[in-house]
Design an enzyme around this catalytic site. Structure first.
Site, PDB file in Angstrom:
ATOM      1  CD  GLU A 112      32.664  38.511  28.291  1.00 33.79           C
ATOM      2  OE1 GLU A 112      33.885  38.623  28.029  1.00 33.79           O
ATOM      3  OE2 GLU A 112      31.793  39.226  27.757  1.00 33.79           O
ATOM      4  CG  ASP A 148      34.918  37.267  32.626  1.00 32.92           C
ATOM      5  OD1 ASP A 148      34.256  38.261  32.308  1.00 32.92           O
ATOM      6  OD2 ASP A 148      35.733  36.711  31.856  1.00 32.92           O
TER       7      ASP A 148
END
Length: 357
Positions: free
Chosen positions: A186, A143
């Site tokens: 993301e 992440d």
């Protein structure tokens, strides 16, 4: 009767094309015999002339008809050739289009890596392979840290470009058999066959360090970092959902430890989330953010212990629980007992050497 599609193609006589070409001239021998007979017979001159003219006319008709048939055959052959070439081009275009559609079905349109569906299939494939051939694999959940700040500061277009750059950087660290897929937003998943333990951790650390070193084009060379959670199959989990959940929990631990870190699934498997501090005598023990910061700091330190040593991490959890129960047995209030429990969970913190960086 057996259909021709089952019997296969019929055998063609090797001289068939030759005989078919001579068919239009089949009347020429009778015409020649007729003319010859007319000239040898005692027929009148007019009869001979008429027979000769008829024979010549018949020959001319046959020749002209044959030439026209040949011309028409050549025309049909050209049409057939052009149609065959066009059909071949259409088939080639269709093949390319089908390949493109197949690629789009498993590719993330923004980053070009595997999409969510393809990533799930990759994980399932590795689990099936691991069960069949006893080959383990590692699963990483990555992440981007503070990615919302990039979108807020430079816009979503810059954020999209940063994600594309991130995938290029990460793919540069992977082997040919590894799979990088976009899980959502993301967050990405990396499947690394044949890696477990320290080797998997080292591979994840190479990815993290590469992202940390890279200067992204958005914002004039912005600096982005990533946090990575790691879980291995079958040592950590025996199913896809459990494996991803453990890696995601390890990612959360990396976030709590300050981000830009790699954490394995050990800590997140051993340590449940700490409860929020309760009010004491109708009042808060302090500002809500301060309470959350205190609890989060303790959780991060304890998670570090568990990530470094599984036995010590379990012992830390046991000491914290015991301290909390003793405090309640001694007549302390719930907030006070929770503070004692927090302190107890720090009992083994000195057994782990913190890195300099």
């Amino acid at each position: 009767m057996v259909p021709s599609s089952i019997r296969g193609p019929a055998r063609s006589w090797p001289w068939g094309s030759v005989w078919l070409g001579l068919v239009p001239y089949a009347l020429l021998p009778p015409a020649g015999v007729l003319g010859l007979q007319a000239w040898r017979s005692q027929s009148t001159g007019a009869l001979r002339l008429g027979v000769s003219i008829g024979a010549v006319g018949l020959v001319a008709i046959v020749v002209v008809f044959h030439r026209l048939a040949l011309a028409d055959t050549r025309r049909l052959h050209r049409i057939r050739t052009v149609a065959a070439e066009r059909l071949a081009r259409l088939n080639a275009d269709l093949t390319v289009a089908n390949a493109r559609l197949g690629e789009l079905a498993v590719t993330d349109s923004l980053t070009g890596v595997a999409n969510h569906r393809a990533t799930v299939e990759a994980v399932d494939h590795e689990i099936e392979r691991a069960e069949r051939y006893a080959h383990p694999f590692a699963l990483l959940v990555l992440d981007v840290d503070h990615f919302k700040a990039v979108n807020d500061a430079y816009g979503h277009a810059a954020g999209d470009e940063s994600l594309r750059e991130l995938c290029e950087v990460v793919e540069g660290c992977l082997r040919s058999g590894d799979t990088l897929g976009r899980w959502g937003g993301e967050e990405f998943i990396i499947v690394m066959p044949e890696l477990v333990g320290h080797d998997a951790f080292a591979a994840a650390e190479r990815v993290r360090a590469a992202v940390d070193r890279h200067r992204f084009g958005s914002g004039g060379g912005s600096h982005l970092t990533c946090s990575i959670g790691l879980a291995c199959y079958p040592t950590d989990a025996t199913g896809r959902d459990q494996l991803i959940a453990l890696a995601d929990g390890a990612l959360y631990t990396a976030k709590r430890l300050g981000r830009n870190k790699v954490c394995s699934a050990i800590g997140s498997r051993l340590l449940p989330p700490m409860p929020a501090l309760a009010p004491r005598d109708g009042h808060r023990t302090g500002d809500g953010r301060a309470d959350a910061a205190l609890t989060g700091t303790v959780e991060a330190l304890v998670s570090l212990v568990a990530a470094r040593d599984q036995y010590t991490g379990q012992h830390t959890q046991d000491v914290g629980g015991l301290a909390h129960r003793v405090a309640l047995a001694r007549g302390m209030t719930a907030p006070e007992a929770q503070m004692i429990g927090l302190a107890g969970r720090l009992y083994d913190i000195g057994k782990v050497a913190l890195p300099d960086a």
